[in-house]
Scaffold this motif. Structure first.
Motif, mmCIF file in Angstrom:
data_model
loop_
_atom_site.group_PDB
_atom_site.id
_atom_site.type_symbol
_atom_site.label_atom_id
_atom_site.label_comp_id
_atom_site.label_asym_id
_atom_site.label_seq_id
_atom_site.Cartn_x
_atom_site.Cartn_y
_atom_site.Cartn_z
ATOM 1 N N PRO A 1 5.310 4.215 -6.615
ATOM 2 C CA PRO A 1 5.190 2.906 -5.965
ATOM 3 C C PRO A 1 6.079 2.724 -4.732
ATOM 4 N N LEU A 2 7.022 3.642 -4.512
ATOM 5 C CA LEU A 2 7.991 3.464 -3.431
ATOM 6 C C LEU A 2 8.451 4.821 -2.928
ATOM 7 N N ARG A 3 8.577 4.931 -1.612
ATOM 8 C CA ARG A 3 9.097 6.162 -1.025
ATOM 9 C C ARG A 3 10.028 5.819 0.129
ATOM 10 N N LEU A 4 10.817 6.774 0.518
ATOM 11 C CA LEU A 4 11.639 6.619 1.711
ATOM 12 C C LEU A 4 10.839 7.107 2.906
ATOM 13 N N ARG A 5 10.804 6.310 3.957
ATOM 14 C CA ARG A 5 10.183 6.752 5.211
ATOM 15 C C ARG A 5 11.252 6.725 6.287
ATOM 16 N N ILE A 6 11.564 7.923 6.810
ATOM 17 C CA ILE A 6 12.636 8.062 7.782
ATOM 18 C C ILE A 6 12.153 8.985 8.903
ATOM 19 N N ALA B 1 1.774 14.739 10.776
ATOM 20 C CA ALA B 1 0.700 13.778 10.546
ATOM 21 C C ALA B 1 1.213 12.382 10.857
ATOM 22 N N ILE B 2 0.346 11.568 11.443
ATOM 23 C CA ILE B 2 0.712 10.209 11.842
ATOM 24 C C ILE B 2 0.147 9.218 10.829
ATOM 25 N N GLY B 3 1.005 8.345 10.320
ATOM 26 C CA GLY B 3 0.578 7.356 9.339
ATOM 27 C C GLY B 3 1.200 5.997 9.609
ATOM 28 N N GLN B 4 0.578 4.973 9.052
ATOM 29 C CA GLN B 4 1.111 3.613 9.166
ATOM 30 C C GLN B 4 1.807 3.249 7.862
ATOM 31 N N TRP B 5 3.064 2.849 7.964
ATOM 32 C CA TRP B 5 3.882 2.582 6.788
ATOM 33 C C TRP B 5 4.386 1.149 6.812
ATOM 34 N N THR B 6 4.367 0.515 5.663
ATOM 35 C CA THR B 6 4.898 -0.841 5.514
ATOM 36 C C THR B 6 5.949 -0.831 4.414
ATOM 37 N N GLY B 7 7.065 -1.489 4.679
ATOM 38 C CA GLY B 7 8.112 -1.523 3.675
ATOM 39 C C GLY B 7 9.290 -2.377 4.103
ATOM 40 N N PRO C 1 11.261 -9.437 3.476
ATOM 41 C CA PRO C 1 10.615 -9.355 4.798
ATOM 42 C C PRO C 1 10.217 -7.912 5.124
ATOM 43 N N PRO C 2 8.913 -7.664 5.350
ATOM 44 C CA PRO C 2 8.453 -6.290 5.567
ATOM 45 C C PRO C 2 8.462 -5.882 7.039
ATOM 46 N N ARG C 3 8.363 -4.593 7.244
ATOM 47 C CA ARG C 3 8.192 -4.017 8.575
ATOM 48 C C ARG C 3 7.039 -3.025 8.494
ATOM 49 N N THR C 4 6.184 -3.020 9.501
ATOM 50 C CA THR C 4 5.085 -2.059 9.562
ATOM 51 C C THR C 4 5.215 -1.247 10.841
ATOM 52 N N GLU C 5 5.072 0.068 10.709
ATOM 53 C CA GLU C 5 5.244 0.930 11.873
ATOM 54 C C GLU C 5 4.396 2.186 11.708
ATOM 55 N N ILE C 6 3.848 2.654 12.812
ATOM 56 C CA ILE C 6 3.056 3.887 12.812
ATOM 57 C C ILE C 6 3.915 4.993 13.414
ATOM 58 N N THR C 7 4.259 5.973 12.589
ATOM 59 C CA THR C 7 5.147 7.049 13.018
ATOM 60 C C THR C 7 4.614 8.395 12.545
ATOM 61 N N ARG C 8 5.200 9.443 13.084
ATOM 62 C CA ARG C 8 4.785 10.801 12.744
ATOM 63 C C ARG C 8 5.721 11.404 11.698
ATOM 64 N N LEU D 1 12.206 1.565 2.982
ATOM 65 C CA LEU D 1 11.668 1.796 1.648
ATOM 66 C C LEU D 1 10.212 1.366 1.719
ATOM 67 N N ALA D 2 9.313 2.333 1.807
ATOM 68 C CA ALA D 2 7.905 2.038 2.072
ATOM 69 C C ALA D 2 7.120 1.836 0.781
ATOM 70 N N PHE D 3 6.286 0.778 0.771
ATOM 71 C CA PHE D 3 5.419 0.515 -0.377
ATOM 72 C C PHE D 3 3.958 0.336 0.029
ATOM 73 N N GLY D 4 3.653 0.406 1.337
ATOM 74 C CA GLY D 4 2.284 0.277 1.811
ATOM 75 C C GLY D 4 1.934 1.382 2.788
ATOM 76 N N PHE D 5 0.640 1.720 2.855
ATOM 77 C CA PHE D 5 0.219 2.849 3.692
ATOM 78 C C PHE D 5 -1.138 2.569 4.321
ATOM 79 N N ASN D 6 -1.217 2.743 5.642
ATOM 80 C CA ASN D 6 -2.475 2.605 6.390
ATOM 81 C C ASN D 6 -3.222 1.310 6.070
#
Length: 235
Positions: A192-197, A126-132, A110-117, A175-180
């Motif tokens: 293919p994967l990064r930490l978004r915190i 920089a502000i981006g949209q992350w899904t993971g 189950p993913p989560r998408t959020e726009i954070t700085r 654990l983000a795998f999608g962007f914008n």
């Protein structure tokens, strides 16, 4: 404006705490020893101030930073090329289900998408949209011991870092795998994967992840070891 106040107050508090710590140092302390003590003091103070359910600001799509800024300890020409078919995300340590995950398996959760700085220690953001996958959910699937102190990460580009368990369990840590809006991360932003915190500075958001270890052993991080950055690095 809200973001500036939210960040600025914590920066001011960290500076104030650093000055207080310096005042407590013995007269014979070297500069290096003093800086290490201040860093440890700041880490303890920031951990005490951290509120696990307090959310970082979120933004609208109209506020996305385009283009999003690249940043790493190497040039964009040196971004690692990773074969998704060969890549695995290995999990180990204080978990009931160690093993290796494919990107396909991670994307099936189950993913989560959020726009954070993302806030860089160099002074830009920089502000981006992350899904993971929320990290708390992934740790639950692993049967992780959440009484452990740390979650440590390794990366394909040689980078490494670790975070405290409270921050790992924060609802916005993923654990983000999608962007914008893209199904996958661009290479330069961590495929293919990064930490978004979003509750920590940018250098605590490692890219090109290859592994995770739940542990009680402190392992620090790349920039902390190289330049003495504060380990907790909270915003």
């Amino acid at each position: 404006m809200t973001q500036k106040i939210w960040t600025g107050r914590r920066q001011l508090l960290r500076l104030s705490l650093g000055g207080a710590a310096l005042a407590l140092l013995p007269d014979g302390a070297t500069v290096e020893a003093a800086l290490k003590r201040v860093s440890r003091f700041n880490d303890v103070a920031q951990a005490a101030l951290f509120r696990p359910q307090t959310l970082a600001p979120t933004f609208a799509q109209s506020e996305l930073t385009l283009p999003f800024r690249f940043n790493a300890f190497y040039s964009e020409a040196s971004v690692p090329e990773i074969d998704e078919q060969q890549w695995r995300f290995k999990v180990d340590g204080l978990v009931r289900k160690p093993g290796a995950w494919t990107l396909k398996q991670l994307k099936a959760l189950p993913p989560r998408t959020e726009i954070t700085r993302l806030v860089c220690i160099e002074g830009w953001s920089a502000i981006g949209q992350w899904t993971g996958v929320p990290l708390w959910h992934f740790l639950a699937l692993l049967g992780a011991d959440i009484s452990a102190k740390y979650v440590a990460f390794t990366c394909a580009d040689g980078y490494y870092t670790s975070i405290d368990m409270a921050s790992a369990l924060h609802p916005q840590t993923m654990l983000a795998f999608g962007f914008n809006g893209q199904d996958s991360l661009p290479d330069e932003f961590g495929f293919p994967l990064r930490l978004r915190i979003p509750t920590k500075l940018g250098f605590k958001n490692p890219k090109h992840l290859t592994g995770l270890v739940v542990t009680n052993r402190f392992t620090s991080g790349y920039w902390e070891d190289l330049h003495g950055y504060n380990w907790f690095a909270g915003l």
